[in-house]
Design a protein around this motif. Structure first.
Motif, mmCIF file in Angstrom:
data_model
loop_
_atom_site.group_PDB
_atom_site.id
_atom_site.type_symbol
_atom_site.label_atom_id
_atom_site.label_comp_id
_atom_site.label_asym_id
_atom_site.label_seq_id
_atom_site.Cartn_x
_atom_site.Cartn_y
_atom_site.Cartn_z
ATOM 1 N N ASP A 57 -1.576 -3.971 -10.609
ATOM 2 C CA ASP A 57 -1.379 -4.539 -9.278
ATOM 3 C C ASP A 57 -0.293 -3.763 -8.537
ATOM 4 N N THR A 59 2.682 -4.258 -8.050
ATOM 5 C CA THR A 59 3.998 -4.237 -8.694
ATOM 6 C C THR A 59 4.002 -3.390 -9.963
ATOM 7 N N ARG A 61 2.036 -4.066 -12.623
ATOM 8 C CA ARG A 61 1.676 -4.907 -13.774
ATOM 9 C C ARG A 61 0.210 -4.705 -14.138
ATOM 10 N N GLU A 76 3.677 7.183 -10.332
ATOM 11 C CA GLU A 76 4.381 6.286 -9.413
ATOM 12 C C GLU A 76 5.296 7.050 -8.468
#
Length: 211
Positions: A57, A59, A61, A76
Motif C-alpha cells: 500500500d 505506506t 505495507r 522507494e
C-alpha cells in the motif's frame, strides 16, 4: 491483472536474454492508489507467478502476495525523489557490473557518450559505491542524488533505472547494458565518441536531464 502479466512478461524477457540470472533482479510499478506492485524476494524473474507478486500500500505495507524484494530501499528512493517515476528495474547484468569494477571510470557519468540513444534514454548514469544487498544505505545514496539521475549502477552489483512507465524503464536498462558492453569492447581503443556539440543537441532536442 494485465499489469501483473505485463510485469511477468517483461521480467521473463530480461531473464531469458541473460540480462539477469538466478534469483537476481527486481521490478516495481507504481499503482494508481500510490502503492506498488513488486517482484517477490528470492524468485527468478524467469518464472514469476502473476498472482504472487507483492502488492504494497502507499505506506509500504505488504497487503497481498509474497514478501517483496529486499531491495525495496532502492525502489522507494527513486519514487520519493523523482515524481515522474512509474516503474523501477534493477538487474545484475554482466557488462554493467564489469564496467563498474574497472579503474578510471567517471563515477558521475559512468557511460561514455557512445550512441545517441544512450544519451536520450539515460542521461548521465552515476556509479554508486559497493553496498551489501538490501542495505538501506543504497536508498540513501539515491536520495543523495536529489532526483538528478534516472539511472545508477551499484558498484560490483548492477544497474537500477527509473522510468515513466514499465516499458520505458525496461528499454532504458537494456540501453544501459548495451552501452556498457560497447564501452568494454572499445576500452583502450580510442573509439570515436559523440562530440560535446552532438551531446548538447540531443540534450536540448529531447529534454534530457544532463546536470
Amino acid at each position: 491483472m494485465r499489469l501483473r502479466e505485463d510485469m511477468c512478461r517483461a521480467a521473463a524477457s530480461l531473464f531469458t536474454r541473460g540480462l539477469t540470472g538466478g534469483a537476481s533482479g527486481n521490478i516495481s510499478v507504481r499503482l494508481p492508489d500510490g502503492g506498488l506492485l513488486v517482484t517477490p524476494t528470492g524468485q527468478s524473474l524467469g518464472a514469476l507467478d502473476p498472482g504472487r507478486l507483492s502488492r504494497l500500500d502507499a505506506t509500504g505495507r505488504l497487503v497481498e502476495g509474497d514478501p517483496p524484494t529486499k531491495e525495496m530501499p532502492l525502489h522507494e528512493a527513486f519514487y520519493e525523489t523523482r515524481s515522474r517515476t512509474a516503474a523501477v528495474v534493477h538487474l545484475h547484468s554482466t557488462h554493467s557490473v564489469a564496467l563498474s569494477m574497472l579503474p578510471g571510470v567517471n563515477a558521475d557519468n559512468l557511460l561514455p557518450p557512445l550512441t545517441p540513444y544512450a544519451v536520450m534514454r539515460l542521461g548521465k548514469v552515476s556509479l554508486l559505491p559497493v553496498y551489501l544487498p538490501g542495505d538501506p544505505a543504497m536508498g540513501e545514496a539515491v536520495r543523495g542524488l536529489a532526483g538528478r539521475r534516472s539511472a545508477v549502477v551499484l558498484a560490483n552489483h548492477g544497474p537500477v533505472v527509473a522510468g515513466a512507465s514499465l516499458e520505458a524503464a525496461v528499454y532504458a536498462i537494456e540501453e544501459l547494458e548495451e552501452t556498457a558492453k560497447l564501452a568494454l569492447l572499445t576500452r583502450g581503443l580510442s573509439p570515436r565518441l559523440l562530440s560535446p556539440d552532438h551531446v548538447a543537441e540531443i540534450v536540448a532536442r529531447y529534454g534530457v536531464e544532463w546536470e
